[in-house]
Motif scaffolding. Structure first.
Motif, mmCIF file in Angstrom:
data_model
loop_
_atom_site.group_PDB
_atom_site.id
_atom_site.type_symbol
_atom_site.label_atom_id
_atom_site.label_comp_id
_atom_site.label_asym_id
_atom_site.label_seq_id
_atom_site.Cartn_x
_atom_site.Cartn_y
_atom_site.Cartn_z
ATOM 1 N N PRO A 191 -8.898 -11.288 12.394
ATOM 2 C CA PRO A 191 -7.999 -10.179 12.705
ATOM 3 C C PRO A 191 -7.040 -9.876 11.552
ATOM 4 O O PRO A 191 -6.726 -10.750 10.742
ATOM 5 C CB PRO A 191 -7.220 -10.684 13.936
ATOM 6 N N VAL A 192 -6.571 -8.646 11.492
ATOM 7 C CA VAL A 192 -5.562 -8.243 10.514
ATOM 8 C C VAL A 192 -4.448 -7.518 11.267
ATOM 9 O O VAL A 192 -4.627 -7.075 12.401
ATOM 10 C CB VAL A 192 -6.147 -7.331 9.415
ATOM 11 N N ALA A 193 -3.293 -7.414 10.617
ATOM 12 C CA ALA A 193 -2.128 -6.771 11.222
ATOM 13 C C ALA A 193 -1.859 -5.439 10.548
ATOM 14 O O ALA A 193 -2.088 -5.278 9.348
ATOM 15 C CB ALA A 193 -0.901 -7.679 11.094
ATOM 16 N N GLN A 194 -1.362 -4.484 11.328
ATOM 17 C CA GLN A 194 -0.929 -3.205 10.779
ATOM 18 C C GLN A 194 0.471 -2.890 11.294
ATOM 19 O O GLN A 194 0.705 -2.884 12.500
ATOM 20 C CB GLN A 194 -1.878 -2.080 11.182
ATOM 21 N N PHE A 195 1.411 -2.663 10.367
ATOM 22 C CA PHE A 195 2.744 -2.184 10.707
ATOM 23 C C PHE A 195 2.817 -0.702 10.346
ATOM 24 O O PHE A 195 2.314 -0.297 9.298
ATOM 25 C CB PHE A 195 3.819 -2.951 9.938
ATOM 26 N N MET A 196 3.490 0.078 11.197
ATOM 27 C CA MET A 196 3.594 1.509 10.948
ATOM 28 C C MET A 196 5.061 1.936 10.871
ATOM 29 O O MET A 196 5.898 1.457 11.642
ATOM 30 C CB MET A 196 2.887 2.302 12.052
ATOM 31 N N TYR A 197 5.346 2.845 9.925
ATOM 32 C CA TYR A 197 6.698 3.357 9.696
ATOM 33 C C TYR A 197 6.662 4.884 9.673
ATOM 34 O O TYR A 197 5.617 5.486 9.421
ATOM 35 C CB TYR A 197 7.232 2.867 8.342
ATOM 36 N N HIS A 198 7.843 5.494 9.871
ATOM 37 C CA HIS A 198 7.943 6.948 9.702
ATOM 38 C C HIS A 198 9.311 7.308 9.144
ATOM 39 O O HIS A 198 10.269 6.539 9.249
ATOM 40 C CB HIS A 198 7.678 7.694 11.006
ATOM 41 N N ASP A 199 9.381 8.490 8.520
ATOM 42 C CA ASP A 199 10.651 8.971 7.995
ATOM 43 C C ASP A 199 11.175 10.105 8.875
ATOM 44 O O ASP A 199 10.572 10.450 9.893
ATOM 45 C CB ASP A 199 10.533 9.390 6.530
ATOM 46 N N GLY A 200 12.295 10.692 8.486
ATOM 47 C CA GLY A 200 12.905 11.745 9.293
ATOM 48 C C GLY A 200 12.057 12.982 9.421
ATOM 49 O O GLY A 200 12.225 13.767 10.364
ATOM 50 N N ALA A 201 11.146 13.190 8.480
ATOM 51 C CA ALA A 201 10.265 14.359 8.520
ATOM 52 C C ALA A 201 8.986 14.090 9.305
ATOM 53 O O ALA A 201 8.128 14.963 9.420
ATOM 54 C CB ALA A 201 9.916 14.808 7.101
ATOM 55 N N GLY A 202 8.835 12.861 9.822
ATOM 56 C CA GLY A 202 7.650 12.528 10.598
ATOM 57 C C GLY A 202 6.497 11.980 9.777
ATOM 58 O O GLY A 202 5.424 11.700 10.318
ATOM 59 N N ARG A 203 6.676 11.828 8.459
ATOM 60 C CA ARG A 203 5.608 11.249 7.630
ATOM 61 C C ARG A 203 5.480 9.763 7.941
ATOM 62 O O ARG A 203 6.483 9.072 8.131
ATOM 63 C CB ARG A 203 5.905 11.459 6.147
ATOM 64 N N ARG A 204 4.244 9.282 7.961
ATOM 65 C CA ARG A 204 4.000 7.898 8.364
ATOM 66 C C ARG A 204 3.369 7.075 7.245
ATOM 67 O O ARG A 204 2.540 7.572 6.474
ATOM 68 C CB ARG A 204 3.115 7.863 9.615
ATOM 69 N N LEU A 205 3.781 5.824 7.201
ATOM 70 C CA LEU A 205 3.211 4.828 6.295
ATOM 71 C C LEU A 205 2.671 3.682 7.138
ATOM 72 O O LEU A 205 3.193 3.402 8.219
ATOM 73 C CB LEU A 205 4.273 4.268 5.346
ATOM 74 N N THR A 206 1.639 3.011 6.636
ATOM 75 C CA THR A 206 1.155 1.802 7.298
ATOM 76 C C THR A 206 1.011 0.685 6.282
ATOM 77 O O THR A 206 0.598 0.906 5.138
ATOM 78 C CB THR A 206 -0.197 2.022 7.997
ATOM 79 N N LEU A 207 1.376 -0.516 6.715
ATOM 80 C CA LEU A 207 1.183 -1.719 5.906
ATOM 81 C C LEU A 207 0.129 -2.560 6.589
ATOM 82 O O LEU A 207 0.291 -2.985 7.734
ATOM 83 C CB LEU A 207 2.486 -2.499 5.768
ATOM 84 N N TYR A 208 -0.962 -2.811 5.880
ATOM 85 C CA TYR A 208 -2.116 -3.565 6.376
ATOM 86 C C TYR A 208 -2.010 -4.970 5.792
ATOM 87 O O TYR A 208 -1.904 -5.134 4.575
ATOM 88 C CB TYR A 208 -3.359 -2.846 5.891
ATOM 89 N N VAL A 209 -2.002 -5.993 6.652
ATOM 90 C CA VAL A 209 -1.805 -7.377 6.210
ATOM 91 C C VAL A 209 -3.011 -8.196 6.641
ATOM 92 O O VAL A 209 -3.315 -8.292 7.832
ATOM 93 C CB VAL A 209 -0.522 -7.982 6.801
ATOM 94 N N SER A 210 -3.686 -8.797 5.676
ATOM 95 C CA SER A 210 -4.920 -9.527 5.952
ATOM 96 C C SER A 210 -4.873 -10.921 5.335
ATOM 97 O O SER A 210 -4.319 -11.122 4.261
ATOM 98 C CB SER A 210 -6.120 -8.756 5.375
ATOM 99 N N THR A 211 -5.423 -11.881 6.051
ATOM 100 C CA THR A 211 -5.678 -13.209 5.468
ATOM 101 C C THR A 211 -7.177 -13.406 5.305
ATOM 102 O O THR A 211 -7.652 -14.491 5.052
ATOM 103 C CB THR A 211 -5.113 -14.323 6.374
ATOM 104 N N ASP A 212 -7.902 -12.321 5.451
ATOM 105 C CA ASP A 212 -9.364 -12.317 5.494
ATOM 106 C C ASP A 212 -9.907 -11.949 4.115
ATOM 107 O O ASP A 212 -10.559 -10.926 3.947
ATOM 108 C CB ASP A 212 -9.785 -11.287 6.552
ATOM 109 N N GLN A 213 -9.613 -12.781 3.109
ATOM 110 C CA GLN A 213 -9.963 -12.456 1.727
ATOM 111 C C GLN A 213 -11.078 -13.352 1.202
ATOM 112 O O GLN A 213 -11.049 -14.566 1.399
ATOM 113 C CB GLN A 213 -8.743 -12.573 0.817
ATOM 114 N N VAL A 214 -12.043 -12.736 0.534
ATOM 115 C CA VAL A 214 -13.119 -13.495 -0.097
ATOM 116 C C VAL A 214 -12.582 -14.247 -1.301
ATOM 117 O O VAL A 214 -12.974 -15.362 -1.592
ATOM 118 C CB VAL A 214 -14.265 -12.549 -0.516
ATOM 119 N N GLN A 215 -11.664 -13.630 -2.028
ATOM 120 C CA GLN A 215 -11.077 -14.268 -3.199
ATOM 121 C C GLN A 215 -9.580 -14.389 -3.001
ATOM 122 O O GLN A 215 -8.933 -13.527 -2.441
ATOM 123 C CB GLN A 215 -11.367 -13.457 -4.461
ATOM 124 N N ASN A 216 -9.013 -15.507 -3.427
ATOM 125 C CA ASN A 216 -7.594 -15.750 -3.239
ATOM 126 C C ASN A 216 -6.806 -15.634 -4.525
ATOM 127 O O ASN A 216 -5.651 -16.055 -4.593
ATOM 128 C CB ASN A 216 -7.372 -17.143 -2.635
#
Length: 268
Positions: A191-216
């Motif tokens: 599983p991975v995590a997604q955090f979502m943000y928005h600004d006053g104009a309604g624009r959205r950002l997402t931060l995708y966080v994974s520990t599911d990496q082939v290379q470290n």
């Protein structure tokens, strides 16, 4: 005479614009009586639009020089079949595409079909999964996240437990973005995590966080673009991060730097 019951096939046909004319009134009446179903179909339409936005540009890709000796008509046919195949599969599968893409990369499939031996590296595939997740979930006006920012502590505990590592949501208010909440998503094999943000104009950002990496191996910031979605992504130890948004690249880079600085410090 009572109308025929509305089936899932009818609802999917309605979303895709393929419902026979004689069934439109029955389905419209059904959706008026069932607002939750109407909301579900609106979400599916948003997903379809987002996936078309990401993958329709395949239709406009130029013919590779190494294939110039091949008949262009065959290449055009192959390219269009590839694009239609991708959009059809992902639009039908909705959010489940995020899991399927990890098992068989559509980008890799197209490259193989074009006769290329090049495979996309794991961090880039993470960035592409993050971009698709961003495009699928950010248009949703009513349920963009599973757990809202008003339950941030519970959200962080839940996501940390599910991905097997401590995570937290960076504070982006000084940059004009407030946390909306987050959700759990399928990754390549974890599983991975997604955090979502928005600004006053309604624009959205997402931060995708994974520990599911082939290379470290640690990497510096890298940039990718999928349709109108810009992504800055990097690997830091066992974590992979991808910050996505349909905003100016310079602004996104500034926010990514803030995210990196906060995630590089111990959680207090």
């Amino acid at each position: 005479m009572n109308p025929l019951p509305v089936t899932e096939a009818d609802l999917q046909g309605y979303v895709d614009g393929l419902l026979p004319q004689e069934r439109l009134a029955d389905v419209a009446a059904y959706l008026e009586r069932n607002p939750e179903e109407a909301e579900r179909l609106r979400t599916y339409r948003h997903q379809n639009q987002a996936l078309h936005l990401l993958f329709d540009p395949v239709l406009d890709e130029p013919l590779p020089a190494r294939l110039s000796a091949r008949p262009s008509s065959n290449w055009e046919l192959l390219r269009r079949y590839a694009a239609v195949f991708i959009v059809a599969i992902f639009a039908g599968a909705g959010g489940w595409y995020l899991h399927g893409a990890a098992q068989s990369s559509p980008v890799g499939w197209i490259a193989a079909a074009a006769g290329s031996a090049t495979r996309v590296d794991a961090p880039l595939m993470m960035a592409r999964r993050a971009a698709v997740a961003h495009a699928v979930y950010t248009p949703d006006a009513r349920r963009p996240v599973e757990v809202g920012a008003d339950q941030e502590e519970a959200l962080v505990r839940w996501l940390s437990k599910r991905i097997g590592a401590d995570v937290h949501a960076p504070k982006l208010a000084p940059l004009g973005y407030e946390l909306i909440g987050g959700r759990l998503l399928p990754g390549q094999s974890a599983p991975v995590a997604q955090f979502m943000y928005h600004d006053g104009a309604g624009r959205r950002l997402t931060l995708y966080v994974s520990t599911d990496q082939v290379q470290n191996k640690d990497t510096g910031f890298r940039f990718a673009q999928e349709g109108t979605v810009n992504v800055f992504y990097w690997i830091d130890g066992k974590f992979g991060y991808a910050l996505s948004g349909s905003i100016d690249r310079t602004e996104l880079a500034r926010i990514a730097n803030s995210v990196y600085e906060q995630l590089d410090k111990p959680v207090r």
